[in-house]
Scaffold this motif. Structure first.
Motif, PDB file in Angstrom:
ATOM      1  N   THR A 473       8.839 -10.938   4.734  1.00 43.10           N
ATOM      2  CA  THR A 473       7.505 -10.022   4.567  1.00 43.10           C
ATOM      3  C   THR A 473       8.247  -8.601   5.035  1.00 43.10           C
ATOM      4  N   PRO A 474       7.645  -7.493   4.620  1.00 39.55           N
ATOM      5  CA  PRO A 474       8.050  -6.051   4.914  1.00 39.55           C
ATOM      6  C   PRO A 474       7.724  -5.939   6.412  1.00 39.55           C
ATOM      7  N   PRO A 475       8.682  -5.084   7.134  1.00 41.02           N
ATOM      8  CA  PRO A 475       8.378  -5.207   8.463  1.00 41.02           C
ATOM      9  C   PRO A 475       7.310  -4.145   9.009  1.00 41.02           C
ATOM     10  N   LEU A 476       6.204  -4.403   8.848  1.00 38.00           N
ATOM     11  CA  LEU A 476       5.017  -3.443   9.105  1.00 38.00           C
ATOM     12  C   LEU A 476       4.570  -4.045  10.639  1.00 38.00           C
ATOM     13  N   GLY A 477       4.169  -3.131  11.385  1.00 37.89           N
ATOM     14  CA  GLY A 477       3.566  -3.450  12.754  1.00 37.89           C
ATOM     15  C   GLY A 477       3.174  -2.105  13.351  1.00 37.89           C
ATOM     16  N   LEU A 478       3.010  -2.232  14.716  1.00 34.54           N
ATOM     17  CA  LEU A 478       2.189  -1.283  15.504  1.00 34.54           C
ATOM     18  C   LEU A 478       3.086   0.002  15.714  1.00 34.54           C
ATOM     19  N   GLU A 489      21.807  -8.238  18.552  1.00 38.82           N
ATOM     20  CA  GLU A 489      22.733  -6.993  17.886  1.00 38.82           C
ATOM     21  C   GLU A 489      22.025  -6.066  17.470  1.00 38.82           C
ATOM     22  N   HIS A 490      21.253  -6.314  16.505  1.00 40.02           N
ATOM     23  CA  HIS A 490      20.488  -5.242  15.783  1.00 40.02           C
ATOM     24  C   HIS A 490      19.057  -5.126  16.429  1.00 40.02           C
ATOM     25  N   ARG A 491      18.688  -5.046  17.618  1.00 40.44           N
ATOM     26  CA  ARG A 491      17.396  -4.989  18.192  1.00 40.44           C
ATOM     27  C   ARG A 491      16.934  -3.455  17.929  1.00 40.44           C
ATOM     28  N   ASN A 492      15.510  -3.200  17.612  1.00 45.44           N
ATOM     29  CA  ASN A 492      14.917  -2.143  17.483  1.00 45.44           C
ATOM     30  C   ASN A 492      15.309  -1.507  16.069  1.00 45.44           C
ATOM     31  N   THR A 493      15.677  -2.334  15.081  1.00 39.66           N
ATOM     32  CA  THR A 493      16.062  -1.796  13.628  1.00 39.66           C
ATOM     33  C   THR A 493      15.329  -2.551  12.745  1.00 39.66           C
ATOM     34  N   LEU A 494      15.352  -2.089  11.404  1.00 41.23           N
ATOM     35  CA  LEU A 494      14.756  -2.791  10.349  1.00 41.23           C
ATOM     36  C   LEU A 494      15.780  -3.402   9.470  1.00 41.23           C
ATOM     37  N   ASP A 495      15.687  -4.550   9.044  1.00 37.76           N
ATOM     38  CA  ASP A 495      16.468  -5.342   8.027  1.00 37.76           C
ATOM     39  C   ASP A 495      15.937  -4.737   6.746  1.00 37.76           C
ATOM     40  N   VAL A 501      14.495  -4.967   0.687  1.00 37.38           N
ATOM     41  CA  VAL A 501      14.406  -5.283  -0.832  1.00 37.38           C
ATOM     42  C   VAL A 501      13.998  -6.653  -1.291  1.00 37.38           C
ATOM     43  N   VAL A 502      14.564  -7.587  -0.436  1.00 39.82           N
ATOM     44  CA  VAL A 502      14.475  -9.079  -0.790  1.00 39.82           C
ATOM     45  C   VAL A 502      12.835  -9.395  -1.073  1.00 39.82           C
ATOM     46  N   PRO A 503      11.815  -8.997  -0.321  1.00 38.24           N
ATOM     47  CA  PRO A 503      10.461  -9.061  -0.783  1.00 38.24           C
ATOM     48  C   PRO A 503      10.142  -8.737  -2.303  1.00 38.24           C
ATOM     49  N   PHE A 589       6.484  -0.238   2.197  1.00 34.99           N
ATOM     50  CA  PHE A 589       6.174  -1.392   2.807  1.00 34.99           C
ATOM     51  C   PHE A 589       4.790  -2.074   2.589  1.00 34.99           C
ATOM     52  N   VAL A 590       3.801  -1.060   2.616  1.00 37.91           N
ATOM     53  CA  VAL A 590       2.359  -1.486   2.383  1.00 37.91           C
ATOM     54  C   VAL A 590       2.194  -1.846   0.785  1.00 37.91           C
ATOM     55  N   VAL A 591       2.510  -0.851  -0.129  1.00 38.72           N
ATOM     56  CA  VAL A 591       2.630  -1.560  -1.370  1.00 38.72           C
ATOM     57  C   VAL A 591       3.239  -3.070  -1.668  1.00 38.72           C
ATOM     58  N   VAL A 592       4.364  -3.177  -1.124  1.00 35.30           N
ATOM     59  CA  VAL A 592       5.117  -4.449  -1.193  1.00 35.30           C
ATOM     60  C   VAL A 592       3.975  -5.482  -0.498  1.00 35.30           C
ATOM     61  N   LYS A 593       3.674  -5.406   0.700  1.00 38.56           N
ATOM     62  CA  LYS A 593       2.880  -6.274   1.132  1.00 38.56           C
ATOM     63  C   LYS A 593       1.455  -6.587   0.604  1.00 38.56           C
ATOM     64  N   THR A 594       0.911  -5.556   0.048  1.00 35.24           N
ATOM     65  CA  THR A 594      -0.115  -5.547  -0.754  1.00 35.24           C
ATOM     66  C   THR A 594      -0.089  -6.598  -2.343  1.00 35.24           C
ATOM     67  N   MET A 595       1.227  -6.405  -2.791  1.00 40.08           N
ATOM     68  CA  MET A 595       1.585  -7.062  -3.941  1.00 40.08           C
ATOM     69  C   MET A 595       1.729  -8.257  -3.738  1.00 40.08           C
ATOM     70  N   GLN A 596       2.213  -8.784  -2.472  1.00 40.87           N
ATOM     71  CA  GLN A 596       2.511  -9.960  -1.988  1.00 40.87           C
ATOM     72  C   GLN A 596       1.323 -10.780  -1.922  1.00 40.87           C
ATOM     73  N   SER A 597       0.177 -10.013  -1.081  1.00 39.44           N
ATOM     74  CA  SER A 597      -1.021 -10.502  -1.002  1.00 39.44           C
ATOM     75  C   SER A 597      -1.812 -10.989  -2.216  1.00 39.44           C
ATOM     76  N   ALA A 598      -1.586 -10.183  -3.440  1.00 38.38           N
ATOM     77  CA  ALA A 598      -2.212 -10.376  -4.680  1.00 38.38           C
ATOM     78  C   ALA A 598      -1.534 -11.764  -5.217  1.00 38.38           C
ATOM     79  N   VAL A 599      -0.095 -11.431  -5.089  1.00 41.08           N
ATOM     80  CA  VAL A 599       0.325 -12.944  -5.823  1.00 41.08           C
ATOM     81  C   VAL A 599      -0.021 -14.297  -4.823  1.00 41.08           C
TER      82      VAL A 599
END
Length: 607
Positions: A473-478, A489-495, A501-503, A589-599
């Protein structure tokens, strides 16, 4: 809380793009924004409603939900929302509700439209479509930071001539910058040593400060290639130090210019095609990070960059197959080497492992299998030497499971489709990205279309594949709209790979399955899905724009690391982004999340 004009003006100056507008435009906007004070659970707008305007959060938090009532984003201070609907037909494509007592600033739709019509900065900020980028890889227009040597070799000003000459000899360089700390004081070249030391018979103990060119002409990293070329021609010099203020950060020589023009995917492919060993190829593939920098700096789109980089891996694979046959003798039966994963989709970047398999003619016997086991080991070992590391999941032709006759492969596909357990879902996802690389391609003919046809007709399998595709899932949060990695090792970063891209890769694979589309490349799948009616035009365009932004952000992050002398990776700290970049990435990321929700709700066919 009533807001004064001074408070609104001060706030807008802290929010992009309003901070970059002319002062008179800022002053006018202060009078146009309407303060809204809302309580917890207040519905700012509902899906499909006519939007009153654009909203900015002055204080509080807002929850945004899609058409399936799934949360796609939590927004906080300075975040804006509602623009997607305004840029379409003025109707809300999401719903927005207050998470807590909040204060909003609302710019009425009429004034929002005038804002983006009259100010290019605002139009660029709110227009999420991928902007046109220059094509080509022109030295004259490329930034100096793209091809400068970093870091340059230096010596302190109290060094002697012999020390500097030894440094130049040992490192096979033609110049050394003379510094005090990080500050540039001069430069010495082989020409200086010849003309000022040897020709004048000076002792080797001569202070380098006595023969160096003092206060040399410099350029900044933001200069372009033509600046270097013109400076070298006008001043008849072959070395230009690059400085930021007084600090030395690099150097450009005539050799750097020649090397920049020489490095191209075609040149690397040519050298690999003539290599006699994996070690020879490794000296070529080691230049891929440099090529990545050059391609991105040249304005090439991400799908072009990854295609060119993948071509190098394809060539290395085919050359290793040729070398393997030369060592082992002709194959006893026809075979086909296939790539899956990012190489199969032609989407390799500066960070790639290997995912591959072998299909063998059905006439192969048990006695002949050791030949292909040796061939697979030779090629996979060679790819590892070249920097394409062994697959952690052992998805390689060296695994006997993935080195089988065609009939076994057909049984694999049939079994995964008929019994879609978690392992079958994962394997099917990988194998749907198969692409022939070297050998007899007729062994693959028909397999892909037959598998797509059978898979798309099995509703249970499709449902399992959809469920599997929603695991990333896209990294959406507060925090600024992002959910970063919490520990390690990768704390406080986005993968940007697994959550970026994987979603989209997974969604595109589902669309290809639904439409029985043969394409393996992600963007090609999205384009084909739109053309085939699997995706609506608006859904396809939104998702492609989002994918483009995420993929290009990933490449630019890798390029930044390469320029800093580090290995490229996929982990981006949001703090490295500007407000403008964060806003666009969050919206993608919001667009991707929305499309995931639709699928996930069975609406993938319409996007």
């Amino acid at each position: 809380m009533p807001l004064t004009s001074e408070q609104i003006a001060r706030f807008l100056k802290s929010v992009h793009p309003y901070d970059s507008l002319p002062s008179e435009a800022q002053a006018e906007l202060v009078t146009l924004f309407e303060p809204w004070e809302v309580e917890r659970d207040f519905a700012v707008y509902d899906l499909g409603e006519q939007l009153p305007g654009l909203f900015i959060i002055y204080e509080g938090k807002i929850e945004v939900r899609d058409e399936n009532d799934e949360v796609v984003s939590h927004l906080g201070l300075r975040n804006s929302f509602g623009e997607r609907g305004l840029l379409r037909d003025g109707k809300a494509v999401t719903s927005a509700r207050a998470d807590e007592h909040s204060v909003l600033l609302m710019l009425p739709a009429l004034h929002f439209n005038r804002l983006i019509e009259n100010h290019a900065t605002a139009k660029r900020f709110f227009d999420r479509a991928r902007p046109a980028r220059p094509k080509g890889n022109d030295l004259a227009t490329s930034k100096v930071e793209t091809f400068m040597a970093h870091p340059p070799f230096t010596c302190p000003s109290d060094a002697d001539v012999q020390t500097v000459a030894g440094l130049m000899r040992d490192n096979r360089i033609s110049s050394v910058c003379i510094t005090d700390g990080d500050s540039l004081r001069g430069i010495v070249t082989t020409r200086d040593l010849t003309g000022k030391v040897l020709a004048e018979a000076r002792p080797v103990a001569t202070a380098i400060a006595d023969v160096m060119t003092k206060d040399p002409i410099t350029l900044s990293p933001s200069a372009i290639g033509s600046d270097v070329l013109h400076l070298m021609m006008e001043r008849r010099i072959g070395h230009v130090p690059i400085t930021k203020g007084d600090r030395l950060v690099g150097i450009v020589t005539q050799t750097d210019l020649t090397r920049f023009q020489a490095v191209s995917s075609a040149e690397l492919v040519s050298r690999i095609a003539g290599a006699e060993s994996a070690e020879d190829m490794a000296t070529v593939t080691a230049e891929i990070p440099k090529l990545l920098v050059q391609l991105v700096a040249g304005g090439n789109r991400h799908e072009v960059v990854t295609r060119l980089i993948t071509d190098i891996a394809d060539t290395a694979t085919r050359r290793l197959l040729t070398l393997a046959e030369a060592k082992l003798g002709p194959p006893p039966v026809p075979y086909l080497w296939l790539a899956c994963g990012s190489q199969g989709r032609q989407e390799q970047t500066g960070v790639s492992d290997q995912d591959n398999c072998l299909m063998l003619d059905d006439a192969v016997t048990e006695a002949q299998m050791p030949y292909f086991a040796e061939l697979a080991k030779f090629v996979s070992d060679g790819l590892d030497v070249c920097g394409y590391f062994y697959c952690p999941g052992d998805m390689m032709a060296t695994n006997p499971r993935w080195c089988q006759p065609v009939k076994v492969w057909r049984d694999y596909f049939a079994g995964w489709i008929n019994k879609p357990n978690p392992e079958a879902q994962m394997l099917a996802s990988v194998m749907f990205d198969l692409r022939p690389i070297g050998g007899d391609e007729s062994l693959f003919t028909g397999s892909q279309s037959d598998t797509l046809n059978a898979a798309s007709r099995n509703s249970i399998f499709v449902a399992h594949m959809i469920s599997n595709s929603l695991k990333h899932t896209p990294p959406l949060g507060l925090l600024r709209g992002f959910a970063t990695i919490r520990s390690g090792e990768h704390r406080n970063t986005l993968d940007l790979k697994h959550n970026g891209v994987v979603p989209v890769v997974d969604l595109a694979r589902i669309y290809a399955l639904q439409g029985q589309l043969p394409e393996a490349n992600t963007r090609a799948r999205l384009e084909a899905a739109e053309e085939a009616g699997v995706l609506s035009t608006s859904g396809a365009r939104d998702l492609m724009d989002a994918y483009d932004l995420i993929a290009e952000t990933r490449l630019e992050h890798q390029v930044k690391l390469v320029r800093s002398g580090e290995k490229p990776d996929n982990f981006l700290a949001p703090t490295d982004l500007s407000d403008f970049e964060r806003s666009h990435l969050r919206d993608a990321f919001v667009v991707v999340k929305t499309m995931q929700s639709a699928v996930g709700h069975g609406k993938g066919m319409l996007g």
